[in-house]
Design an enzyme around this catalytic site. Sequence first.
Site, PDB file in Angstrom:
ATOM      1  N   HIS A 188       0.811  -1.218   0.000  1.00  0.00           N
ATOM      2  CA  HIS A 188       0.000   0.000   0.000  1.00  0.00           C
ATOM      3  C   HIS A 188       0.844   1.267   0.000  1.00  0.00           C
ATOM      4  O   HIS A 188       0.392   2.299  -0.495  1.00  0.00           O
ATOM      5  CB  HIS A 188      -0.938   0.011   1.210  1.00  0.00           C
ATOM      6  N   GLY A 189       2.028   1.213   0.536  1.00  0.00           N
ATOM      7  CA  GLY A 189       2.838   2.421   0.551  1.00  0.00           C
ATOM      8  C   GLY A 189       4.160   2.237   1.264  1.00  0.00           C
ATOM      9  O   GLY A 189       4.305   1.372   2.130  1.00  0.00           O
TER      10      GLY A 189
END
Length: 482
Positions: free
Chosen positions: A325-326
């Site tokens: 996701h990041g």
Amino acid sequence: MLFNSLDFAVFLPVVFVLYWLLKKNLKYQNILVLLASYFFYGWWDWRFLSLIVFSTIVDFTIGLALDKTENFRKRKYLLWGSLFANLGILGVFKYFNFFIDNVSSAFSFFGTDWSMSSLNIILPVGISFYTFQTLSYTIDVYKRKLEPTKNIITFAAFVSFFPQLVAGPIERATNLLPQFKKNRHFNYEEATDGIRQILWGLFKKMVIADNCALYANYIFENSASLSGSTQLLGALFFTFQIYGDFSGYSDIAIGTARLFGFNLMQNFAFPYFSRDIAEFWRRWHISLSTWFRDYLYIPLGGSRGGTSMKIRNTFFIFVVSGFWHGASWTFIIWGALNAAYFLPLLLSGKNRQNMDIVAKGKLFPAAKEVLKIVVTFSLTVLAWIFFRVEDTPHAIAIIGDIFSKSIFTIPYYPGLGLAKSTFILLFLFIVIEWFGREHQFAIQNLSKVRSLTLRWVSYSFLAFLIGMYMFTDKSQFIYFDF
């Protein structure tokens, strides 16, 4: 190009009409889909089309090469070539600066001055999604689960299919690619159901998510001066924001694909009605969860080994999911926290005890089911705090305030009174979702209502709310950042 923009409102019907005018020519239909997809993505930034083209050529070529050799070592090298090329691009654009910053911090911690310049680069929209989609093709061809395609147009259209290109669902080659190889015929029932799903997706995004975002953003940005009860309210607003935003995108994508005769996988199955975390992850971002399960968790041994292997694999898969996701420790902690939620269920053999729809065929759930839903939802809300904040200390501070005495105060901040209509909308949203939970999307069952007048009143009411609450400036979808 955003789904909630005037640009897309013009783009979609134009492509739709041209597409079905070519209904007798599959080759030209696929060419049109490819050109429309490149136009759709290039509308954001045409320079990054080169990355999609590169991934397409690499995996198409490797797929053909895998088909021509039976040599085990050569096939391994080809697979690793695809992994290196795709994950290498993803690593440079998404994770390079994260690793450089953390290595520099580690050296500084031990008293050594080491620094390396970070890259001033823009994260290409959708890179995490289409990278995984192309990898599914190569891996399945390598495992001989799929015959490689010999048509570059067909494969390129599969990789860049515009409805789900930017934020999923992450389609498997075994599901979507064959649909580009067979003739597609216009189906009125499928098309109208697709429009219905698009309408519901726009409602989720523009009425629920965007309005919740107003209050969630203010509360998170000013959390230091607010009570624990107000910060908990902010976390609740974000909980519905991210669900409405992401599942809304998926609904629009799936509905749009159905207009063109394609069937995409369901990506959300009413996750906030889950009775435990295991059920939640079977219902939330299904395309990503199953991707990690099939291509990472099971190859690692899954839950077949001993306790230590189960613990290792569970934490690994959730942490990797968070990191997907990041490039931030907050996402890693979010993943690890969900692993901690999930692990007791796995070790006790209760991770598959809630496989059916809650209160299926019933109007209301049992009291025990309500309690389970509330507990699961509460754990999810706490985890979302790490997902939402910029850094770990901020998340810890918010959770600390939530578990302080101020949690017993009445939530308040200037402007909160304006959220009354949002509370009413959220209640309406939850009710509609509950009564539609046995379908692919919440208002799908409206098609079964005998009264044509009632159906159109319902659709018109949703359209009215979208028009009433839509912002002048179109808002980006949250998952465009991933």
